[in-house]
Design an enzyme around this catalytic site. Structure first.
Site, PDB file in Angstrom:
ATOM      1  N   VAL A  90      12.402 -32.799 -27.905  1.00  0.00           N
ATOM      2  CA  VAL A  90      11.065 -33.377 -28.020  1.00  0.00           C
ATOM      3  C   VAL A  90       9.995 -32.310 -27.771  1.00  0.00           C
ATOM      4  O   VAL A  90       8.958 -32.284 -28.443  1.00  0.00           O
ATOM      5  CB  VAL A  90      10.885 -34.566 -27.050  1.00  0.00           C
ATOM      6  N   CYS A  91      10.256 -31.422 -26.836  1.00  0.00           N
ATOM      7  CA  CYS A  91       9.264 -30.427 -26.418  1.00  0.00           C
ATOM      8  C   CYS A  91       8.691 -29.598 -27.574  1.00  0.00           C
ATOM      9  O   CYS A  91       7.464 -29.440 -27.655  1.00  0.00           O
ATOM     10  CB  CYS A  91       9.841 -29.521 -25.339  1.00  0.00           C
ATOM     11  N   PRO A  92       9.516 -29.071 -28.484  1.00  0.00           N
ATOM     12  CA  PRO A  92       8.904 -28.256 -29.542  1.00  0.00           C
ATOM     13  C   PRO A  92       7.997 -29.056 -30.467  1.00  0.00           C
ATOM     14  O   PRO A  92       7.031 -28.515 -31.007  1.00  0.00           O
ATOM     15  CB  PRO A  92      10.097 -27.668 -30.292  1.00  0.00           C
TER      16      PRO A  92
ATOM     17  N   ILE B 164       4.646 -28.982 -28.653  1.00  0.00           N
ATOM     18  CA  ILE B 164       4.040 -27.648 -28.654  1.00  0.00           C
ATOM     19  C   ILE B 164       3.465 -27.333 -30.031  1.00  0.00           C
ATOM     20  O   ILE B 164       2.327 -26.878 -30.154  1.00  0.00           O
ATOM     21  CB  ILE B 164       5.072 -26.583 -28.227  1.00  0.00           C
TER      22      ILE B 164
END
Length: 181
Positions: free
Chosen positions: A51-53, A56
């Site tokens: 999920v993080c990318p 970002i």
């Protein structure tokens, strides 16, 4: 957890930016960096995850919109500067995310903000909008599995910068509420 009206903590944290050089001990204290600017700090739980990318890259795509509003975009996780660099180098979209990434691997800032997941020992998906006087004006915190909407962060920043009463679903350019005299 720190919240609206609290002063952002004065803590110096390692920082990593770009992909051209190995980290060399660079640090950042958000209370002294970027004087006169709004700061939008968003934490993600861990580098090299799923999920993080998406978050970002989503924030990176509208970085210019934040800059147009005198706001500096800053990312952060509890990973090291070297892990940040490796992740950025592994993905061209992350490499293009041209804003500072705090490497809060000691979790000092995340702990001071009150956003550490006690079970996973990583930061929640937390977003702080901090005014030029280093006062927190907005906070959003999601669990580990739910990504944020960067456009909503921008909308909230727009509303905060009006210093007016903004109704539900207000967007920049819409009328603000007027109190009857």
């Amino acid at each position: 957890m720190l919240t609206i009206g609290d002063t952002f903590p004065a803590i110096t944290v390692p920082v990593q930016q770009g992909t051209s050089a190995l980290p060399a001990g660079e640090t950042l204290d958000l209370t002294t960096a970027y004087p006169g600017k709004w700061k939008v700090l968003f934490y993600w739980p861990k580098d090299f995850t799923f999920v993080c990318p998406t978050e970002i890259v989503g924030y990176s795509q509208i970085k210019g919109d934040f800059e147009d509003r005198d706001a500096v975009l800053i990312g952060a996780s509890t990973d090291t500067a070297h892990v940040h660099l490796a992740w950025r180098k592994s993905d061209p979209d992350l490499a293009a995310a041209d804003f500072p990434w705090l490497a809060d691997n000691g979790a000092k800032l995340a702990d001071a903000l009150g956003i550490l997941d006690k079970n996973e020992h990583v930061a929640f998906r937390a977003t702080f909008i901090v005014d030029p006087d280093n006062v927190i004006q907005a906070v959003q915190v999601n669990g580990l599995n739910v990504g944020r909407n960067p456009a909503e962060t921008l909308r909230v920043l727009d509303a905060l910068q009006t210093d007016e009463l903004c109704p539900c679903n207000w967007n920049k350019g819409d009328d603000v509420l007027q109190v009857a005299a």
